[in-house]
Design a protein around this motif. Structure first.
Motif, PDB file in Angstrom:
ATOM      1  N   ASP A   1       0.826  -1.209   0.000  1.00 33.07           N
ATOM      2  CA  ASP A   1       0.000   0.000   0.000  1.00 33.07           C
ATOM      3  C   ASP A   1       0.863   1.263   0.000  1.00 33.07           C
ATOM      4  OD1 ASP A   1      -2.266  -1.522  -0.008  1.00 33.07           O
ATOM      5  OD2 ASP A   1      -2.773  -1.216   2.103  1.00 33.07           O
ATOM      6  N   SER A   2       1.968   1.220   0.741  1.00 28.62           N
ATOM      7  CA  SER A   2       2.836   2.403   0.802  1.00 28.62           C
ATOM      8  C   SER A   2       3.507   2.651  -0.550  1.00 28.62           C
ATOM      9  CB  SER A   2       3.904   2.235   1.893  1.00 28.62           C
ATOM     10  OG  SER A   2       4.740   1.126   1.622  1.00 28.62           O
ATOM     11  N   GLU A   3       3.875   1.583  -1.256  1.00 23.25           N
ATOM     12  CA  GLU A   3       4.465   1.736  -2.585  1.00 23.25           C
ATOM     13  C   GLU A   3       3.426   2.283  -3.566  1.00 23.25           C
ATOM     14  OE1 GLU A   3       7.929  -1.696  -2.788  1.00 23.25           O
ATOM     15  OE2 GLU A   3       5.830  -2.293  -3.028  1.00 23.25           O
ATOM     16  N   ILE A   4       2.203   1.773  -3.467  1.00 24.76           N
ATOM     17  CA  ILE A   4       1.122   2.257  -4.327  1.00 24.76           C
ATOM     18  C   ILE A   4       0.891   3.747  -4.081  1.00 24.76           C
ATOM     19  CG2 ILE A   4      -1.383   2.149  -4.701  1.00 24.76           C
ATOM     20  CD1 ILE A   4      -1.178  -0.899  -4.282  1.00 24.76           C
ATOM     21  N   LYS A   5       0.892   4.134  -2.808  1.00 20.33           N
ATOM     22  CA  LYS A   5       0.686   5.541  -2.462  1.00 20.33           C
ATOM     23  C   LYS A   5       1.767   6.419  -3.078  1.00 20.33           C
ATOM     24  CE  LYS A   5       0.167   8.644   1.511  1.00 20.33           C
ATOM     25  NZ  LYS A   5       0.245   8.769   2.994  1.00 20.33           N
TER      26      LYS A   5
ATOM     27  N   VAL B   1       3.688   5.755  -5.727  1.00 18.32           N
ATOM     28  CA  VAL B   1       3.547   5.758  -7.190  1.00 18.32           C
ATOM     29  C   VAL B   1       2.437   6.712  -7.617  1.00 18.32           C
ATOM     30  CG1 VAL B   1       2.880   4.364  -9.187  1.00 18.32           C
ATOM     31  CG2 VAL B   1       4.497   3.441  -7.515  1.00 18.32           C
ATOM     32  N   LYS B   2       1.304   6.654  -6.926  1.00 19.02           N
ATOM     33  CA  LYS B   2       0.175   7.522  -7.277  1.00 19.02           C
ATOM     34  C   LYS B   2       0.500   8.997  -7.040  1.00 19.02           C
ATOM     35  CE  LYS B   2      -3.969   6.072  -5.992  1.00 19.02           C
ATOM     36  NZ  LYS B   2      -5.046   5.444  -5.174  1.00 19.02           N
TER      37      LYS B   2
ATOM     38  N   SER C   1      13.534   5.848  -5.111  1.00 16.97           N
ATOM     39  CA  SER C   1      13.995   4.503  -4.752  1.00 16.97           C
ATOM     40  C   SER C   1      12.874   3.472  -4.854  1.00 16.97           C
ATOM     41  CB  SER C   1      14.565   4.506  -3.332  1.00 16.97           C
ATOM     42  OG  SER C   1      13.584   4.940  -2.397  1.00 16.97           O
ATOM     43  N   THR C   2      11.624   3.905  -4.618  1.00 15.52           N
ATOM     44  CA  THR C   2      10.496   2.971  -4.702  1.00 15.52           C
ATOM     45  C   THR C   2      10.340   2.435  -6.120  1.00 15.52           C
ATOM     46  OG1 THR C   2       9.292   4.025  -2.878  1.00 15.52           O
ATOM     47  CG2 THR C   2       7.980   2.750  -4.448  1.00 15.52           C
TER      48      THR C   2
ATOM     49  N   ASN D   1      11.098  -1.942 -10.146  1.00 17.78           N
ATOM     50  CA  ASN D   1      11.735  -2.452 -11.365  1.00 17.78           C
ATOM     51  C   ASN D   1      12.589  -3.680 -11.070  1.00 17.78           C
ATOM     52  OD1 ASN D   1      10.574  -0.426 -12.891  1.00 17.78           O
ATOM     53  ND2 ASN D   1      12.375   0.898 -12.860  1.00 17.78           N
ATOM     54  N   GLN D   2      13.340  -3.622  -9.966  1.00 13.67           N
ATOM     55  CA  GLN D   2      14.202  -4.748  -9.593  1.00 13.67           C
ATOM     56  C   GLN D   2      13.378  -5.973  -9.232  1.00 13.67           C
ATOM     57  OE1 GLN D   2      17.689  -4.832  -9.767  1.00 13.67           O
ATOM     58  NE2 GLN D   2      17.212  -7.014  -9.531  1.00 13.67           N
TER      59      GLN D   2
END
Length: 552
Positions: A352-356, A358-359, A398-399, A404-405
Motif C-alpha cells: 500500500d505504501s508503494e502504491i501511495k 507511485v500515485k 527509490s520505490t 523495477n528490480q
C-alpha cells in the motif's frame, strides 16, 4: 444592478433635460411622480433580487450538502459514473447559468474569482465525453436507462439519481452525434420521470420533440405518429408536430399500400424464402462472434469457462524463480490465471505504501493516454483508449527502482531495456479497447524510436480494487482477469522464436463503478538474448536457462 444603473441614468438624463426644475413648482411636482415611479421600479428590482438570491441560496445549500458528502471520499464518489457525469455537467453548464444569475458584484469578489477559476473548468468536450461514457457503460453492461437514472449500479456507495434535465441533456448529446438509439432511450426516460410527477424546467413537449424524431429516424412510423398526436394534445399549435402529423399519416398510408402489393409476391416465394432463411442461419452460426460482442460479454463476466481438464492444470505456488537470491527467503505467491496463453498473477506483490508513492508521483503528470501509431510508431491519443497516464523512471525515486528490480527478479528478464513504469488512471467509463502490446509484422516501425526491439512481455500491477467492471479480458481466448489491489499479472507477448502470440490480444473493460489505477512495465527484446534465448540459440547451447517462468 443593470436595472438600477438604467434607472439612475434615466433620472440623470431627465434632470439634465430639465435643469431648471427649481424655477417651477409645477415642474417639480412632476418630479414627485417620477420619483414615485422610480420607487415602484426599485421595489420591483428588490423583489427580483430577493427571488434571485433565494435561487442562489437554494443552489448553495444543495451544493454545500453535496460537496460535504463528496469530499469525504472523492475517489469513491466519482467512481459512480452518474456522479462523474453530473460533475462535468454542473461545472460546464450549470455554473455558467449561475454566473448569469449572479450579476457582477466586485465587492465580494465572487465574479472575479469565478472568472479566474473558469479557465480550469471542464469544457463542452469534457461534458460530451462523460455523457458518451455513460452510454458506453449502458451498452457494455446491458443497463437500462431506468437503472442508471436511479443510480442502481452494483457496488455503489454514493447513490445518485439523474434528474429530468440530466436525462434530457444526455439524450441531446446522443442526438448531436446522430445516435438515435440512445436519444430514444434517454428522452423516453426523461418523459417517464415527467409523467411520474418530477418537477423540472424541461417540459414534456420539448422532450417529445426529440423523442419523436429519434423514433422516426429508426423507422417506427406508427409510434412516431402516436407520439405526435400526444404532443398536439399538449400543444395544439406546435408547428413541427402539425407538419409531422400530415407527413407521418401520408408515409404510413404509402407504406401500407406497398406492403399489400408485396404480400402477393411474398406468398408465392414463401417456400423458397424459408429455405433461404435456414441457409442464412446456418451460415451465421458458422461465423465467429464479432469481437466487440465478445469483448462486452467478457466484461460482463460471461466469458469462456475452462474445461475441468484445463482447470486441473492451473495451480497456486510459492515461487522463487529458480532460487533467485532475492526470493529465497521470501518467495512470491504465484497463481495460474490461464493456460494458453499462460497468464500468471502474483499476490501481495506491491505494498500500500508503494502504491501511495507511485500515485503521488504520477498524479501531477497525468496526461491523456497515448497509443503507438502502427504506421509511424509515433505516440498519439486515440478515442478507443480513455484514460490518463504518466511515466516514472527508476532514478527518480527509490520505490520505482525497487519495483523495477522486483519485476526483474521474478521474471528473470532485463529491465534496462524495458520502457519506464507507466501509471494509468481510468476515468468515468474508462477503457482500452482490444489491442496487441507487441508490434505486428505489418508494423515494422512500431518501436523503432526506442531501438530495443519488440515488446516481449507485459507486467501489469493492479493498484486499486474496482467495485464493478474494469476487468482485463483476452478476447481471442475468452479469459478475464479481474482487478485486485496489490496483485500483478504477467504474460509473454512473443514466442521464444520471436513471433507474436496473437492469442494475447486483450482489452481493459470500462470501469462501471469505482476508480481504477494500474501501472505496467513493457519489457523489450534487447537484453533478453541469454535470459530468454530464441529457439535457434537454444539448439546451439543444447539447453536453455531455466528462468523462463512462463515457457514451461
Amino acid at each position: 444592478m443593470a436595472l438600477c444603473w438604467f434607472l439612475l441614468s434615466f433620472l440623470f438624463h431627465s434632470l439634465y433635460a430639465h435643469s431648471d426644475f427649481f424655477t417651477s413648482i409645477g415642474q417639480m411636482t412632476d418630479l414627485l411622480y417620477t420619483e414615485k415611479d422610480l420607487v415602484t421600479s426599485l421595489k420591483e428590482y428588490i423583489r427580483q433580487e430577493e427571488n434571485r438570491l433565494e435561487q442562489v441560496k437554494e443552489w448553495a445549500d444543495k451544493l454545500d450538502s453535496l460537496t460535504i458528502t463528496a469530499t469525504q471520499d472523492p475517489e469513491g464518489f466519482l467512481g459512480h459514473p452518474v456522479n462523474a457525469f453530473k460533475l462535468m455537467k454542473r461545472l460546464n453548464s450549470e455554473w455558467a447559468d449561475l454566473e448569469s444569475l449572479v450579476l457582477k458584484d466586485t465587492t465580494n469578489g465572487f465574479i472575479s474569482n469565478l472568472t479566474v477559476q473558469r479557465q480550469f473548468f471542464p469544457t463542452d468536450e469534457d461534458q460530451t465525453g462523460a455523457a458518451k461514457a455513460l452510454l458506453r457503460l449502458q451498452d457494455t453492461y446491458q443497463l437500462s436507462a431506468y437503472t442508471i437514472s436511479n443510480g442502481d449500479l452494483p457496488g455503489v456507495v454514493h447513490k445518485s439519481r439523474m434528474t429530468v434535465a440530466d436525462c434530457f441533456e444526455l439524450g441531446k448529446i446522443a442526438y448531436s452525434e446522430a445516435d438515435y438509439y440512445h436519444t430514444e432511450l434517454w428522452m423516453a426516460q426523461a418523459l417517464t420521470q415527467l409523467d411520474e410527477g418530477e418537477e423540472s424546467i424541461i417540459d414534456k413537449v420539448s422532450v417529445m420533440d426529440y423523442l419523436n424524431y429519434a423514433i422516426y429516424q429508426q423507422g417506427e412510423l406508427e409510434r412516431a405518429l402516436e407520439l405526435t398526436k400526444r404532443m398536439l394534445k399538449l400543444d395544439p399549435n406546435h408547428q413541427r408536430a402539425n407538419g409531422n402529423l400530415k407527413y407521418f399519416e401520408f408515409q404510413l398510408e404509402k407504406q401500407r399500400k406497398a406492403e399489400a402489393e408485396k404480400k402477393e409476391q411474398e406468398d408465392k416465394k414463401r417456400e423458397k424464402k424459408v429455405l433461404d432463411k435456414r441457409d442464412a442461419q446456418r451460415k451465421r452460426s458458422k461465423d465467429p462472434l464479432p469481437e466487440r460482442k465478445k469483448y462486452e460479454m467478457l466484461c460482463r463476466g460471461e466469458g469462456v469457462k475452462l474445461t475441468p481438464r484445463r482447470q486441473s492444470r492451473l495451480f497456486c505456488r510459492y515461487f522463487d524463480n529458480n532460487r533467485n537470491p532475492q526470493l529465497l527467503l521470501a518467495p512470491v505467491k504465484q497463481e495460474d490465471e490461464w493456460d494458453r496463453p499462460r497468464i500468471v498473477r502474483y499476490h501481495d506483490i506491491i505494498s500500500d505504501s508503494e502504491i501511495k508513492t507511485v500515485k503521488e508521483m504520477a498524479k501531477p503528470r497525468l496526461r491523456r493516454a497515448t497509443i503507438s501509431n502502427p504506421t509511424t510508431g509515433v505516440l498519439e491519443t486515440a478515442p478507443y483508449r480513455i484514460s490518463k497516464s504518466a511515466w516514472l523512471s527508476g532514478y527518480e525515486h527509490s520505490t520505482i527502482e525497487k519495483i523495477n528490480q522486483r519485476i526483474e527478479d521474478i521474471t528473470g528478464l532485463e529491465m534496462d531495456t524495458a520502457e519506464e513504469l507507466q501509471v494509468a488512471n481510468y476515468g468515468v467509463g474508462g477503457q482500452y479497447e482490444p489491442h496487441f502490446d507487441f508490434g505486428r509484422k505489418d508494423e515494422p516501425d512500431a518501436f523503432k524510436e526506442l531501438g530495443t526491439g519488440n515488446r516481449i512481455a507485459t507486467w501489469l500491477f493492479y493498484m486499486s480494487d474496482v467495485s464493478a467492471g474494469g476487468a482485463t479480458v483476452f478476447t481471442d481466448v475468452g479469459a478475464a482477469v479481474w482487478p485486485k489491489k496489490g496483485t500483478a499479472v504477467f504474460w509473454y507477448n512473443l514466442f521464444a522464436s520471436g513471433e507474436g502470440d496473437y492469442s494475447t490480444r486483450h482489452a481493459a473493460c470500462p470501469v462501471l463503478v469505482g476508480n481504477k489505477w494500474v501501472s505496467n512495465k513493457w519489457i523489450h527484446e534487447r537484453g533478453q538474448e541469454f535470459r530468454r534465448p530464441c529457439e535457434i540459440l537454444c539448439s546451439l547451447l543444447l539447453t536453455c536457462p531455466s528462468t523462463q517462468i512462463l515457457d514451461s
